[in-house]
Design a protein around this motif. Structure first.
Motif, PDB file in Angstrom:
ATOM      1  N   PRO A 143     -48.186  47.057  30.177  1.00 19.91           N
ATOM      2  CA  PRO A 143     -47.071  47.956  30.506  1.00 19.91           C
ATOM      3  C   PRO A 143     -47.247  48.574  31.892  1.00 19.91           C
ATOM      4  O   PRO A 143     -48.352  48.983  32.269  1.00 19.91           O
ATOM      5  CB  PRO A 143     -47.141  49.014  29.402  1.00 19.91           C
ATOM      6  CG  PRO A 143     -47.759  48.304  28.242  1.00 19.91           C
ATOM      7  CD  PRO A 143     -48.772  47.363  28.867  1.00 19.91           C
ATOM      8  N   GLY A 144     -46.174  48.579  32.653  1.00 22.70           N
ATOM      9  CA  GLY A 144     -46.204  49.126  34.006  1.00 22.70           C
ATOM     10  C   GLY A 144     -46.537  48.107  35.075  1.00 22.70           C
ATOM     11  O   GLY A 144     -46.249  48.318  36.251  1.00 22.70           O
ATOM     12  N   GLN A 145     -47.133  46.985  34.698  1.00 14.76           N
ATOM     13  CA  GLN A 145     -47.459  45.932  35.662  1.00 14.76           C
ATOM     14  C   GLN A 145     -46.165  45.213  36.021  1.00 14.76           C
ATOM     15  O   GLN A 145     -45.433  44.774  35.144  1.00 14.76           O
ATOM     16  CB  GLN A 145     -48.472  44.967  35.050  1.00 14.76           C
ATOM     17  CG  GLN A 145     -48.953  43.893  35.988  1.00 14.76           C
ATOM     18  CD  GLN A 145     -50.017  43.003  35.347  1.00 14.76           C
ATOM     19  OE1 GLN A 145     -50.654  43.376  34.369  1.00 14.76           O
ATOM     20  NE2 GLN A 145     -50.195  41.814  35.896  1.00 14.76           N
ATOM     21  N   LYS A 146     -45.884  45.083  37.300  1.00 12.79           N
ATOM     22  CA  LYS A 146     -44.609  44.523  37.738  1.00 12.79           C
ATOM     23  C   LYS A 146     -44.698  43.079  38.231  1.00 12.79           C
ATOM     24  O   LYS A 146     -43.692  42.493  38.610  1.00 12.79           O
ATOM     25  CB  LYS A 146     -44.001  45.405  38.839  1.00 12.79           C
ATOM     26  CG  LYS A 146     -43.455  46.707  38.312  1.00 12.79           C
ATOM     27  CD  LYS A 146     -42.363  46.424  37.308  1.00 12.79           C
ATOM     28  CE  LYS A 146     -41.517  47.609  36.987  1.00 12.79           C
ATOM     29  NZ  LYS A 146     -40.518  47.264  35.975  1.00 12.79           N
ATOM     30  N   ALA A 147     -45.904  42.505  38.250  1.00 14.86           N
ATOM     31  CA  ALA A 147     -46.048  41.139  38.759  1.00 14.86           C
ATOM     32  C   ALA A 147     -47.155  40.413  38.008  1.00 14.86           C
ATOM     33  O   ALA A 147     -48.096  41.028  37.523  1.00 14.86           O
ATOM     34  CB  ALA A 147     -46.353  41.155  40.251  1.00 14.86           C
ATOM     35  N   THR A 148     -47.011  39.105  37.918  1.00 18.00           N
ATOM     36  CA  THR A 148     -48.051  38.254  37.351  1.00 18.00           C
ATOM     37  C   THR A 148     -47.830  36.837  37.874  1.00 18.00           C
ATOM     38  O   THR A 148     -46.912  36.596  38.652  1.00 18.00           O
ATOM     39  CB  THR A 148     -48.062  38.310  35.799  1.00 18.00           C
ATOM     40  OG1 THR A 148     -49.265  37.709  35.322  1.00 18.00           O
ATOM     41  CG2 THR A 148     -46.852  37.631  35.196  1.00 18.00           C
ATOM     42  N   GLY A 149     -48.654  35.903  37.433  1.00 24.20           N
ATOM     43  CA  GLY A 149     -48.555  34.535  37.918  1.00 24.20           C
ATOM     44  C   GLY A 149     -48.419  33.535  36.791  1.00 24.20           C
ATOM     45  O   GLY A 149     -48.795  33.809  35.644  1.00 24.20           O
TER      46      GLY A 149
ATOM     47  N   ASP B  59     -41.191  41.833  39.803  1.00 23.21           N
ATOM     48  CA  ASP B  59     -40.224  42.705  39.146  1.00 23.21           C
ATOM     49  C   ASP B  59     -40.020  42.286  37.687  1.00 23.21           C
ATOM     50  O   ASP B  59     -38.901  42.017  37.245  1.00 23.21           O
ATOM     51  CB  ASP B  59     -38.891  42.710  39.917  1.00 23.21           C
ATOM     52  CG  ASP B  59     -37.952  43.793  39.423  1.00 23.21           C
ATOM     53  OD1 ASP B  59     -38.431  44.793  38.844  1.00 23.21           O
ATOM     54  OD2 ASP B  59     -36.726  43.629  39.601  1.00 23.21           O
ATOM     55  N   LEU B  60     -41.151  42.218  36.949  1.00 29.16           N
ATOM     56  CA  LEU B  60     -41.081  41.855  35.534  1.00 29.16           C
ATOM     57  C   LEU B  60     -40.160  42.817  34.798  1.00 29.16           C
ATOM     58  O   LEU B  60     -40.227  44.030  34.994  1.00 29.16           O
ATOM     59  CB  LEU B  60     -42.476  41.894  34.900  1.00 29.16           C
ATOM     60  CG  LEU B  60     -43.463  40.826  35.364  1.00 29.16           C
ATOM     61  CD1 LEU B  60     -44.838  41.074  34.750  1.00 29.16           C
ATOM     62  CD2 LEU B  60     -42.967  39.435  35.008  1.00 29.16           C
ATOM     63  N   LYS B  61     -39.319  42.278  33.937  1.00 28.24           N
ATOM     64  CA  LYS B  61     -38.371  43.097  33.177  1.00 28.24           C
ATOM     65  C   LYS B  61     -39.034  43.740  31.966  1.00 28.24           C
ATOM     66  O   LYS B  61     -38.559  44.756  31.466  1.00 28.24           O
ATOM     67  CB  LYS B  61     -37.176  42.254  32.783  1.00 28.24           C
ATOM     68  CG  LYS B  61     -36.425  41.774  34.028  1.00 28.24           C
ATOM     69  CD  LYS B  61     -35.252  40.918  33.701  1.00 28.24           C
ATOM     70  CE  LYS B  61     -34.578  40.513  35.012  1.00 28.24           C
ATOM     71  NZ  LYS B  61     -33.467  39.623  34.797  1.00 28.24           N
TER      72      LYS B  61
END
Length: 159
Positions: free
Chosen positions: A38-44, A109-111
């Motif tokens: 939660p709160g993380q806005k980016a990943t790969g 910008d993960l939803k």
């Protein structure tokens, strides 16, 4: 005359049905996406792409992120740099690995957080060697770590 025409249609249909499944523009293996919190806005997201006849990855999208891009990470002197790529060549018959620390799909910008053991819908936008564009929809498993055995073991082909 009509019978000859119907025979021709049947023969053409059989010929098309006999085309190999490998006529796909790109084969995907070992796909996975890194779980987020939660709160993380980016990943790969990572995978190995092989284009039997050659192709170019020209874009990527997912409903799970506001923006999805193909990125490259590389060392420039003593500094690790990451940048978005407008496209990624997939040479004929050569596996191109998208992995942490190299080429990868960046999800920005993960939803919502990507939960471990869920599936991420991802659309690869491709251009084949003749310039024809297509899309390949895949379902990517979400994990905190790469799949056991490295990138092997998962294949997803779906149009």
């Amino acid at each position: 005359m009509q019978k000859a025409f119907m025979t021709l249609i049947a023969a053409a249909s059989l010929a098309l049905a006999a085309l190999p499944a490998s006529a796909q523009v790109v084969q995907v293996q070992g796909a996975w996406a890194r779980a987020s919190v939660p709160g993380q806005k980016a990943t790969g997201a990572f995978m190995t792409l092989t284009a039997p006849a050659g192709a170019t990855l020209v874009g990527v999208s997912t409903p799970a992120a506001g923006l999805a891009e193909v990125h490259e990470m590389k060392m420039e002197g003593d500094v690790m740099k990451m940048r978005a790529l407008p496209s990624l060549p997939l040479p004929a018959g050569q596996a191109v690995e998208l992995k942490p620390g190299g080429y990868h799909v960046m999800l920005l910008d993960l939803k919502a957080p990507l939960a471990k053991d869920s599936q991420l819908p991802l659309t690869l936008k491709l251009r084949d060697a003749k310039g024809a564009e297509s899309q390949l929809d895949i379902s990517v498993p979400v994990s905190a770590t790469p799949p056991a055995g490295g990138m092997a073991g998962h294949e997803h082909h779906k149009h």
